[in-house]
Design a protein around this motif. Structure first.
Motif, PDB file in Angstrom:
ATOM      1  N   ALA A  40      84.747 -54.040  54.642  1.00 43.84           N
ATOM      2  CA  ALA A  40      85.842 -53.386  55.369  1.00 43.84           C
ATOM      3  C   ALA A  40      86.426 -54.275  56.461  1.00 43.84           C
ATOM      4  O   ALA A  40      87.627 -54.261  56.709  1.00 43.84           O
ATOM      5  N   LYS A  41      85.577 -55.072  57.111  1.00 43.13           N
ATOM      6  CA  LYS A  41      86.083 -55.883  58.224  1.00 43.13           C
ATOM      7  C   LYS A  41      86.137 -57.371  57.868  1.00 43.13           C
ATOM      8  O   LYS A  41      86.153 -58.221  58.743  1.00 43.13           O
ATOM      9  N   SER A  42      86.148 -57.678  56.579  1.00 43.96           N
ATOM     10  CA  SER A  42      86.047 -59.092  56.220  1.00 43.96           C
ATOM     11  C   SER A  42      87.392 -59.804  56.318  1.00 43.96           C
ATOM     12  O   SER A  42      88.448 -59.199  56.438  1.00 43.96           O
ATOM     13  N   LEU A  43      87.304 -61.129  56.280  1.00 42.13           N
ATOM     14  CA  LEU A  43      88.478 -61.974  56.504  1.00 42.13           C
ATOM     15  C   LEU A  43      89.596 -61.713  55.493  1.00 42.13           C
ATOM     16  O   LEU A  43      90.767 -61.671  55.857  1.00 42.13           O
ATOM     17  N   THR A 362      73.617 -62.694  59.993  1.00 36.88           N
ATOM     18  CA  THR A 362      74.893 -62.644  60.707  1.00 36.88           C
ATOM     19  C   THR A 362      75.209 -64.046  61.199  1.00 36.88           C
ATOM     20  O   THR A 362      74.347 -64.714  61.767  1.00 36.88           O
ATOM     21  N   LEU A 363      76.419 -64.510  60.961  1.00 36.95           N
ATOM     22  CA  LEU A 363      76.802 -65.876  61.342  1.00 36.95           C
ATOM     23  C   LEU A 363      77.206 -65.879  62.821  1.00 36.95           C
ATOM     24  O   LEU A 363      78.386 -65.889  63.159  1.00 36.95           O
ATOM     25  N   TYR A 364      76.185 -65.831  63.679  1.00 39.18           N
ATOM     26  CA  TYR A 364      76.452 -65.746  65.115  1.00 39.18           C
ATOM     27  C   TYR A 364      77.233 -66.945  65.623  1.00 39.18           C
ATOM     28  O   TYR A 364      77.972 -66.856  66.590  1.00 39.18           O
ATOM     29  N   HIS A 365      77.029 -68.061  64.974  1.00 36.77           N
ATOM     30  CA  HIS A 365      77.725 -69.273  65.394  1.00 36.77           C
ATOM     31  C   HIS A 365      78.192 -69.983  64.135  1.00 36.77           C
ATOM     32  O   HIS A 365      77.423 -70.154  63.190  1.00 36.77           O
ATOM     33  N   LEU A 366      79.462 -70.361  64.099  1.00 39.07           N
ATOM     34  CA  LEU A 366      80.018 -70.987  62.899  1.00 39.07           C
ATOM     35  C   LEU A 366      81.072 -72.002  63.314  1.00 39.07           C
ATOM     36  O   LEU A 366      82.073 -71.661  63.943  1.00 39.07           O
ATOM     37  N   ARG A 382      84.175 -65.581  59.078  1.00 40.54           N
ATOM     38  CA  ARG A 382      84.389 -66.049  60.440  1.00 40.54           C
ATOM     39  C   ARG A 382      83.085 -65.886  61.206  1.00 40.54           C
ATOM     40  O   ARG A 382      82.184 -65.177  60.777  1.00 40.54           O
ATOM     41  N   GLN A 383      83.070 -66.504  62.398  1.00 38.67           N
ATOM     42  CA  GLN A 383      81.906 -66.308  63.265  1.00 38.67           C
ATOM     43  C   GLN A 383      81.740 -64.812  63.516  1.00 38.67           C
ATOM     44  O   GLN A 383      82.711 -64.103  63.757  1.00 38.67           O
ATOM     45  N   GLY A 384      80.506 -64.341  63.440  1.00 37.43           N
ATOM     46  CA  GLY A 384      80.242 -62.916  63.665  1.00 37.43           C
ATOM     47  C   GLY A 384      80.145 -62.124  62.372  1.00 37.43           C
ATOM     48  O   GLY A 384      79.643 -61.010  62.359  1.00 37.43           O
ATOM     49  N   ASP A 385      80.649 -62.694  61.262  1.00 39.53           N
ATOM     50  CA  ASP A 385      80.571 -61.991  59.973  1.00 39.53           C
ATOM     51  C   ASP A 385      79.152 -62.062  59.412  1.00 39.53           C
ATOM     52  O   ASP A 385      78.349 -62.881  59.836  1.00 39.53           O
ATOM     53  N   THR A 386      78.901 -61.202  58.440  1.00 39.22           N
ATOM     54  CA  THR A 386      77.555 -61.107  57.871  1.00 39.22           C
ATOM     55  C   THR A 386      77.536 -61.588  56.424  1.00 39.22           C
ATOM     56  O   THR A 386      78.463 -61.321  55.674  1.00 39.22           O
TER      57      THR A 386
END
Ligand code: ADP
Length: 653
Positions: A40-43, A362-366, A382-386
């Protein structure tokens, strides 16, 4: 020129959905995305002009739901559907339903897909067409005794393949006649489970095999061209890892023979759109024009298409859309030229050291290298995505182009060295080791290269004392970022005398680092019986290579990274009174506005600070009456779970 569509729907997710949206937009078309619960919240949803929810997270309940996707296209007024790769991209029934609904499928016809859908039938067709196929048995009869005798005729080693196969499933290499029956039964079981079809074919196992494929393109007016070849020999368990275009060591004679065969194969099925003819090559004596054989055709856009775009200067998604709209191929064969060399590395959330076990997180840092004409980053996150377990754990494709192979490979190595991911285990170090392997570097690749060197390529490097020191300094700085003491600004502090602190990190065992602030503003770390000094000027840059995320700290050292468990003393203190005395960040974000200070008495519901996350502001309010002991500083970047506010003990509940 025909008229292009005004709106298209992209029946896919992740990087390929984003990739298609970019070209569609450039061509002035409106875009419709589709998404599952997990996305739902993906790029790709954020990038699409509009997006339609099509179901639950498992692919069978969303991205494979043909009727919901077609409904979404009809409802939003899209005229065509781009399938991306995977999912419904090679499903002839889907193509027919799309067309029956009055929509255009951006891809080949159902009949072309069917002709190439089963490996045995495809090989029979190619034989008739005069395209060389791998010697072996690809008949209909499946009696085990017959298959066994065919295997003996072909000569061991042989490869049993599921005719409906894909992704290396239902494939078994057999060394001797004695092992054949068991291998056959196991390949059939896997084929039945994966594809609902247990029929197999048997092939001669090609020695020193190289996987070289040709990009082909057809239109609806009988034209067909190729856009040169790609080499995808660097594989692990039959899956591509780093690909390149063109193939190293390719001779003009071999290229003419392969591309000619590929175009012939495509024309045999009146192919329209983007397709790939995969060949297996016996490279035991270099590349020879009589030693390549058709393996299969992929009737869709391939994952590795960006390399072809880099070396030909063309946009293959644009070609797909134009051809689907009825236009002629944008170029004729004589106008398609090869320029330079390109590589693509597939960055995955996986643990290479544990048999390439898929990972989540979760990609806390990317951080990726900045894009340029010579570097493309194809990503859907993006950063923050899972990275969830529902879908393929690919994070990005890193594509580089150089004037020659050496140039492009050097660029790939440097791109990987500045790629940073924290929050999930990733294969960056493995990709970098492969890119720097001496056989790979000289172009001496075959499909067994990775397996032969797997131990060395996936070995975990020991964390250096410097990495441990940086991890500890990072933990110390975050730990104290919410207070006013000297540790709040680790850089250049020289006011009080020296301050010392012990930080313990977890990895495989316990690591103790003792940190000392020196009077001149420098920092001293003692770890592993070594002393490491950071001058006030060198510290900020060094610290930038260490990243905090919930419960962890990751230190980047080129393409290699080390993740430690951060034992946060503040957390332990908070836990000591049941956690009731602290407020944690519900998501990673930026502390925008702080409305309270230590010592303030607040009432339940009072706004304490504003956290900005995903471009939205969230007001963090007091969960109960109390007195503030510590509060995060304005401008601080915080990870999910970071303590934002602590209350005086007496203020709890
Ligand atoms: P899938 O459709 O499951 O991916 P392919 O037929 O494309 O299966 O084969 C996958 C990989 O297996 C190839 O890229 C190659 O590395 C290896 N392979 C396939 N056929 C042979 C063969 N006859 N001999 C040696 N290796 C092969």
């Amino acid at each position: 020129m025909g008229k292009l569509f005004s709106k298209i729907l992209i029946a896919n997710r992740g990087e390929i959905a984003c990739r298609v949206i970019r070209t569609a937009r450039r061509l002035g078309m409106a875009t419709v995305g589709v998404y599952s619960d997990a996305d739902a919240k993906s790029l790709h949803v954020a990038m699409a002009g509009e997006a339609v929810h099509i179901g639950a997270s498992p692919v069978a309940e969303s991205y494979l739901k043909a009727d919901r996707i077609i409904d979404a296209a009809l409802k939003t007024g899209a005229q065509a559907i781009h399938p991306g790769y995977g999912f419904l991209s090679e499903a002839p029934d889907f193509v027919e339903r799309v067309e029956a609904a009055g929509l255009v499928f951006i891809g080949p016809s159902a009949s072309s897909i069917r002709a190439m859908g089963l490996k045995d039938a495809a090989k029979r067709l190619m034989e008739i067409t005069g395209v060389p196929v791998v010697p072996g048995y690809h008949g209909e009869a499946q009696d085990p005794a017959l298959l066994a005798s065919r295997a003996i005729e072909i000569g061991f080693p042989v490869l049993i393949k599921a005719r409906a196969g894909g992704g290396g499933k239902g494939m078994r290499r057999v060394e001797t006649a004695g092992e054949f029956a068991d291998a056959l039964a196991s390949a059939q079981r896997e084929a039945k489970a994966s594809f609902g079809d247990d029929k197999v074919l048997i092939e001669k196992y090609v020695e020193k095999p190289r996987h070289i494929e040709v990009q082909v393109f057809g239109d609806n007016h009988g034209n067909g061209v190729h856009l040169f070849e790609r080499d995808c020999s660097a594989q692990r368990r039959h899956q591509k890892v780093i690909e390149e275009a063109p193939a190293p060591g390719m001779t003009p004679e071999m290229r003419v023979a392969m591309t000619h065969a590929a175009v012939k194969a495509a024309k045999a099925i009146n192919y329209s759109g983007a397709g790939t003819i995969e060949f297996i090559v016996d490279a035991s004596e270099g590349l020879r024009a009589d030693r390549f054989w058709f393996m299969e055709m992929n009737t869709r856009l391939q994952v590795e298409h960006p390399m072809t775009e880099m070396v030909t200067g063309q946009d293959l998604v644009e070609w797909q859309i134009r051809v689907a709209a009825g236009e002629l191929l944008p170029l004729t064969q004589d106008d398609i030229h090869l320029d330079g060399h390109a590589f693509e590395a597939r960055l995955y959330a996986e643990d290479a050291s544990r048999g390439f076990l898929p990972a989540t997180g979760t990609l806390y840092h990317l951080r990726f290298p900045p894009e340029a004409s010579s570097i493309r980053i194809e990503t859907g996150v993006r950063q923050g995505d899972t990275i969830s377990s529902f879908y393929d754990p690919m994070i990005a494709k890193i594509v580089t182009k150089g004037s020659d192979r050496k140039d492009a490979l050097e660029l790939l190595v440097s791109a990987l060295a500045v790629t940073e991911v924290a929050g999930s285990t990733v294969n960056t170090a493995f990709l970098s080791a492969l890119a720097q392997d001496e056989d790979f570097a000289t172009g001496d690749v075959d499909t067994g290269l990775i397996a032969r060197k797997q131990g060395a390529l996936t070995a975990l490097a020991e964390a250096s004392a410097r990495s441990k020191a940086l991890a500890a300094l990072r933990v110390a700085s975050v730990d104290e970022a919410t207070s006013n003491d000297p540790w709040a600004s680790l850089t250049g502090y020289d006011h009080f005398g020296s301050t010392a602190k012990a930080i313990s990190l977890g990895e495989s065992g316990e690591i103790s680092v003792s940190l000392t602030a020196e009077t001149n503003g420098a920092w001293r770390a003692e770890v592993d019986e070594q002393t490491i000094r950071f001058s006030p000027t060198s510290l900020p840059e060094a610290l930038a290579s260490a990243v905090i995320w919930p419960g962890h700290v990751t230190v980047f050292d080129g393409a290699v990274s080390h993740t430690f468990i951060a034992r946060d003393p503040l957390d332990e203190a908070a836990d000591a009174y049941g956690g009731a005395g602290s407020l944690r960040a519900p998501m990673p974000g930026l502390v925008k506005l702080v409305r309270a200070k230590p010592g303030f008495k607040v009432s339940k519901g009072d706004p304490l600070l504003i956290l900005e996350a995903m471009k939205m502001e969230h007001t963090i309010t007091a969960p109960h009456d109390g007195t503030i002991a510590k509060i995060a500083a304005e401008g601080a970047q915080v990870a999910d779970g970071t303590v934002l506010v602590r209350f005086e003990e007496s203020g709890g509940n």
